[in-house]
Design a protein around this motif. Structure first.
Motif, PDB file in Angstrom:
ATOM      1  N   ASP A  10     -14.596  -7.672  -2.263  1.00 35.95           N
ATOM      2  CA  ASP A  10     -14.194  -8.982  -2.781  1.00 35.95           C
ATOM      3  C   ASP A  10     -13.059  -9.574  -1.956  1.00 35.95           C
ATOM      4  O   ASP A  10     -13.044 -10.773  -1.689  1.00 35.95           O
ATOM      5  CB  ASP A  10     -13.764  -8.878  -4.248  1.00 35.95           C
ATOM      6  N   SER A  11     -12.116  -8.757  -1.540  1.00 32.82           N
ATOM      7  CA  SER A  11     -10.984  -9.281  -0.772  1.00 32.82           C
ATOM      8  C   SER A  11     -11.451  -9.826   0.581  1.00 32.82           C
ATOM      9  O   SER A  11     -10.984 -10.882   1.020  1.00 32.82           O
ATOM     10  CB  SER A  11      -9.891  -8.234  -0.598  1.00 32.82           C
ATOM     11  N   ALA A  12     -12.387  -9.150   1.234  1.00 33.05           N
ATOM     12  CA  ALA A  12     -12.912  -9.642   2.515  1.00 33.05           C
ATOM     13  C   ALA A  12     -13.681 -10.943   2.328  1.00 33.05           C
ATOM     14  O   ALA A  12     -13.513 -11.887   3.099  1.00 33.05           O
ATOM     15  CB  ALA A  12     -13.805  -8.584   3.158  1.00 33.05           C
ATOM     16  N   LEU A  13     -14.510 -11.010   1.287  1.00 34.79           N
ATOM     17  CA  LEU A  13     -15.281 -12.228   1.032  1.00 34.79           C
ATOM     18  C   LEU A  13     -14.355 -13.382   0.671  1.00 34.79           C
ATOM     19  O   LEU A  13     -14.547 -14.518   1.123  1.00 34.79           O
ATOM     20  CB  LEU A  13     -16.305 -11.991  -0.076  1.00 34.79           C
ATOM     21  N   HIS A  37     -30.640 -26.224   0.438  1.00 36.63           N
ATOM     22  CA  HIS A  37     -30.093 -27.564   0.188  1.00 36.63           C
ATOM     23  C   HIS A  37     -29.060 -27.517  -0.938  1.00 36.63           C
ATOM     24  O   HIS A  37     -27.958 -28.057  -0.814  1.00 36.63           O
ATOM     25  CB  HIS A  37     -31.238 -28.523  -0.167  1.00 36.63           C
ATOM     26  N   ARG A  38     -29.410 -26.846  -2.034  1.00 33.31           N
ATOM     27  CA  ARG A  38     -28.490 -26.776  -3.178  1.00 33.31           C
ATOM     28  C   ARG A  38     -27.198 -26.048  -2.827  1.00 33.31           C
ATOM     29  O   ARG A  38     -26.104 -26.486  -3.174  1.00 33.31           O
ATOM     30  CB  ARG A  38     -29.179 -26.105  -4.373  1.00 33.31           C
ATOM     31  N   VAL A  39     -27.316 -24.924  -2.121  1.00 33.44           N
ATOM     32  CA  VAL A  39     -26.129 -24.155  -1.732  1.00 33.44           C
ATOM     33  C   VAL A  39     -25.259 -24.988  -0.790  1.00 33.44           C
ATOM     34  O   VAL A  39     -24.035 -25.065  -0.960  1.00 33.44           O
ATOM     35  CB  VAL A  39     -26.527 -22.811  -1.088  1.00 33.44           C
ATOM     36  N   SER A  40     -25.872 -25.637   0.174  1.00 33.99           N
ATOM     37  CA  SER A  40     -25.107 -26.435   1.142  1.00 33.99           C
ATOM     38  C   SER A  40     -24.454 -27.640   0.486  1.00 33.99           C
ATOM     39  O   SER A  40     -23.306 -27.981   0.809  1.00 33.99           O
ATOM     40  CB  SER A  40     -26.010 -26.869   2.294  1.00 33.99           C
ATOM     41  N   ARG A  41     -25.140 -28.285  -0.436  1.00 38.68           N
ATOM     42  CA  ARG A  41     -24.563 -29.425  -1.163  1.00 38.68           C
ATOM     43  C   ARG A  41     -23.346 -28.963  -1.965  1.00 38.68           C
ATOM     44  O   ARG A  41     -22.303 -29.616  -1.983  1.00 38.68           O
ATOM     45  CB  ARG A  41     -25.610 -30.068  -2.070  1.00 38.68           C
ATOM     46  N   TYR A  42     -23.463 -27.813  -2.619  1.00 35.51           N
ATOM     47  CA  TYR A  42     -22.340 -27.251  -3.361  1.00 35.51           C
ATOM     48  C   TYR A  42     -21.163 -26.977  -2.424  1.00 35.51           C
ATOM     49  O   TYR A  42     -20.012 -27.322  -2.726  1.00 35.51           O
ATOM     50  CB  TYR A  42     -22.764 -25.963  -4.075  1.00 35.51           C
ATOM     51  N   VAL A 129     -24.398  -9.504   3.954  1.00 33.17           N
ATOM     52  CA  VAL A 129     -25.852  -9.357   3.853  1.00 33.17           C
ATOM     53  C   VAL A 129     -26.318  -9.385   2.403  1.00 33.17           C
ATOM     54  O   VAL A 129     -25.724  -8.749   1.537  1.00 33.17           O
ATOM     55  CB  VAL A 129     -26.299  -8.026   4.513  1.00 33.17           C
ATOM     56  N   ASP A 130     -27.401 -10.153   2.185  1.00 32.43           N
ATOM     57  CA  ASP A 130     -28.105 -10.166   0.900  1.00 32.43           C
ATOM     58  C   ASP A 130     -27.208 -10.649  -0.242  1.00 32.43           C
ATOM     59  O   ASP A 130     -27.213 -10.083  -1.331  1.00 32.43           O
ATOM     60  CB  ASP A 130     -28.677  -8.767   0.609  1.00 32.43           C
ATOM     61  N   ARG A 131     -26.433 -11.701   0.032  1.00 31.37           N
ATOM     62  CA  ARG A 131     -25.574 -12.312  -0.989  1.00 31.37           C
ATOM     63  C   ARG A 131     -25.691 -13.823  -0.894  1.00 31.37           C
ATOM     64  O   ARG A 131     -25.860 -14.372   0.187  1.00 31.37           O
ATOM     65  CB  ARG A 131     -24.112 -11.934  -0.783  1.00 31.37           C
ATOM     66  N   CYS A 132     -25.546 -14.476  -2.030  1.00 29.92           N
ATOM     67  CA  CYS A 132     -25.604 -15.933  -2.069  1.00 29.92           C
ATOM     68  C   CYS A 132     -24.200 -16.503  -1.905  1.00 29.92           C
ATOM     69  O   CYS A 132     -23.285 -16.157  -2.666  1.00 29.92           O
ATOM     70  CB  CYS A 132     -26.211 -16.408  -3.388  1.00 29.92           C
ATOM     71  N   LEU A 133     -24.037 -17.379  -0.935  1.00 24.55           N
ATOM     72  CA  LEU A 133     -22.744 -17.999  -0.661  1.00 24.55           C
ATOM     73  C   LEU A 133     -22.229 -18.788  -1.866  1.00 24.55           C
ATOM     74  O   LEU A 133     -21.050 -18.695  -2.222  1.00 24.55           O
ATOM     75  CB  LEU A 133     -22.872 -18.912   0.566  1.00 24.55           C
ATOM     76  N   LEU A 134     -23.088 -19.532  -2.528  1.00 22.54           N
ATOM     77  CA  LEU A 134     -22.701 -20.307  -3.712  1.00 22.54           C
ATOM     78  C   LEU A 134     -22.215 -19.379  -4.828  1.00 22.54           C
ATOM     79  O   LEU A 134     -21.146 -19.592  -5.410  1.00 22.54           O
ATOM     80  CB  LEU A 134     -23.872 -21.167  -4.180  1.00 22.54           C
ATOM     81  N   VAL A 135     -22.969 -18.346  -5.117  1.00 21.82           N
ATOM     82  CA  VAL A 135     -22.616 -17.411  -6.185  1.00 21.82           C
ATOM     83  C   VAL A 135     -21.275 -16.754  -5.889  1.00 21.82           C
ATOM     84  O   VAL A 135     -20.397 -16.669  -6.758  1.00 21.82           O
ATOM     85  CB  VAL A 135     -23.719 -16.348  -6.377  1.00 21.82           C
ATOM     86  N   GLU A 136     -21.094 -16.304  -4.660  1.00 21.45           N
ATOM     87  CA  GLU A 136     -19.841 -15.634  -4.308  1.00 21.45           C
ATOM     88  C   GLU A 136     -18.671 -16.609  -4.324  1.00 21.45           C
ATOM     89  O   GLU A 136     -17.574 -16.258  -4.748  1.00 21.45           O
ATOM     90  CB  GLU A 136     -19.961 -14.937  -2.948  1.00 21.45           C
ATOM     91  N   HIS A 137     -18.892 -17.824  -3.879  1.00 27.66           N
ATOM     92  CA  HIS A 137     -17.816 -18.819  -3.921  1.00 27.66           C
ATOM     93  C   HIS A 137     -17.397 -19.083  -5.364  1.00 27.66           C
ATOM     94  O   HIS A 137     -16.208 -19.095  -5.676  1.00 27.66           O
ATOM     95  CB  HIS A 137     -18.242 -20.124  -3.237  1.00 27.66           C
ATOM     96  N   ARG A 138     -18.357 -19.302  -6.227  1.00 27.50           N
ATOM     97  CA  ARG A 138     -18.033 -19.533  -7.638  1.00 27.50           C
ATOM     98  C   ARG A 138     -17.302 -18.349  -8.251  1.00 27.50           C
ATOM     99  O   ARG A 138     -16.350 -18.508  -9.002  1.00 27.50           O
ATOM    100  CB  ARG A 138     -19.303 -19.817  -8.449  1.00 27.50           C
ATOM    101  N   ARG A 139     -17.755 -17.150  -7.922  1.00 30.14           N
ATOM    102  CA  ARG A 139     -17.181 -15.938  -8.499  1.00 30.14           C
ATOM    103  C   ARG A 139     -15.766 -15.682  -7.992  1.00 30.14           C
ATOM    104  O   ARG A 139     -14.876 -15.309  -8.769  1.00 30.14           O
ATOM    105  CB  ARG A 139     -18.083 -14.751  -8.157  1.00 30.14           C
ATOM    106  N   LEU A 140     -15.541 -15.899  -6.708  1.00 32.12           N
ATOM    107  CA  LEU A 140     -14.278 -15.492  -6.093  1.00 32.12           C
ATOM    108  C   LEU A 140     -13.256 -16.614  -5.932  1.00 32.12           C
ATOM    109  O   LEU A 140     -12.067 -16.340  -5.814  1.00 32.12           O
ATOM    110  CB  LEU A 140     -14.545 -14.875  -4.714  1.00 32.12           C
ATOM    111  N   MET A 141     -13.722 -17.852  -5.916  1.00 29.45           N
ATOM    112  CA  MET A 141     -12.820 -18.951  -5.596  1.00 29.45           C
ATOM    113  C   MET A 141     -12.666 -19.949  -6.738  1.00 29.45           C
ATOM    114  O   MET A 141     -12.168 -21.035  -6.556  1.00 29.45           O
ATOM    115  CB  MET A 141     -13.325 -19.699  -4.342  1.00 29.45           C
TER     116      MET A 141
END
Length: 147
Positions: A10-13, A37-42, A129-141
């Motif tokens: 989590d700290s690296a992400l 498209h949805r991830v990039s728009r977010y 690898v094998d992670r969603c940028l949107l999901v991780e952004h919401r979770r961590l930021m």
């Protein structure tokens, strides 16, 4: 050249997301219902600059599309490459990415290819690898972004 790393903590992400400003999105679809498209728009709404890469060119999310990685202006300003491609495209994509030396290559959910990942690490690329940028952004930021 230094060996790249698989970034999983989590700290690296969180650090990646905090320092990233410009994201090249490989396979960004112009279709609004597609995940790319949805991830990039977010990510745009969260303040990141998106650089669409799609062979058809044009404009996506208000940004001019690069038909290939080679067409990206100022590639050294790309902080993260977000990949929405089929896994079998990864070996060729790693070869295309090698001269650009992106700080981080983010392979979205389901975009896995063991041999290509190992080659990317050998070339000094850092991988998520094998992670969603949107999901991780919401979770961590979430405390930095309230959108």
């Amino acid at each position: 050249m230094l060996q790249g790393q698989r970034l999983t903590s989590d700290s690296a992400l969180r650090e990646i997301l905090a320092r990233t400003r410009r994201i090249a999105v490989i396979g960004l679809s112009p279709r609004s219902h597609r995940d790319s498209h949805r991830v990039s728009r977010y990510m745009q709404s969260a303040g990141y600059r998106i650089v669409p890469v799609h062979p058809e060119g044009g404009t996506i999310l208000g940004e001019p599309v690069c038909a290939s990685l080679a067409e990206i202006a100022d590639p050294d300003t790309i902080d993260l490459v977000n990949v929405f491609r089929r896994p079998d495209a990864l070996p060729g994509l790693v070869k295309e990415l090698a001269p650009l030396h992106p700080p981080v290559v983010w392979l979205q959910l389901g975009v896995v290819h063991a041999e290509a990942e190992e080659r990317a690490l050998e070339l000094g690329m850092n991988l998520v690898v094998d992670r969603c940028l949107l999901v991780e952004h919401r979770r961590l930021m979430e405390e930095e972004y309230d959108g």
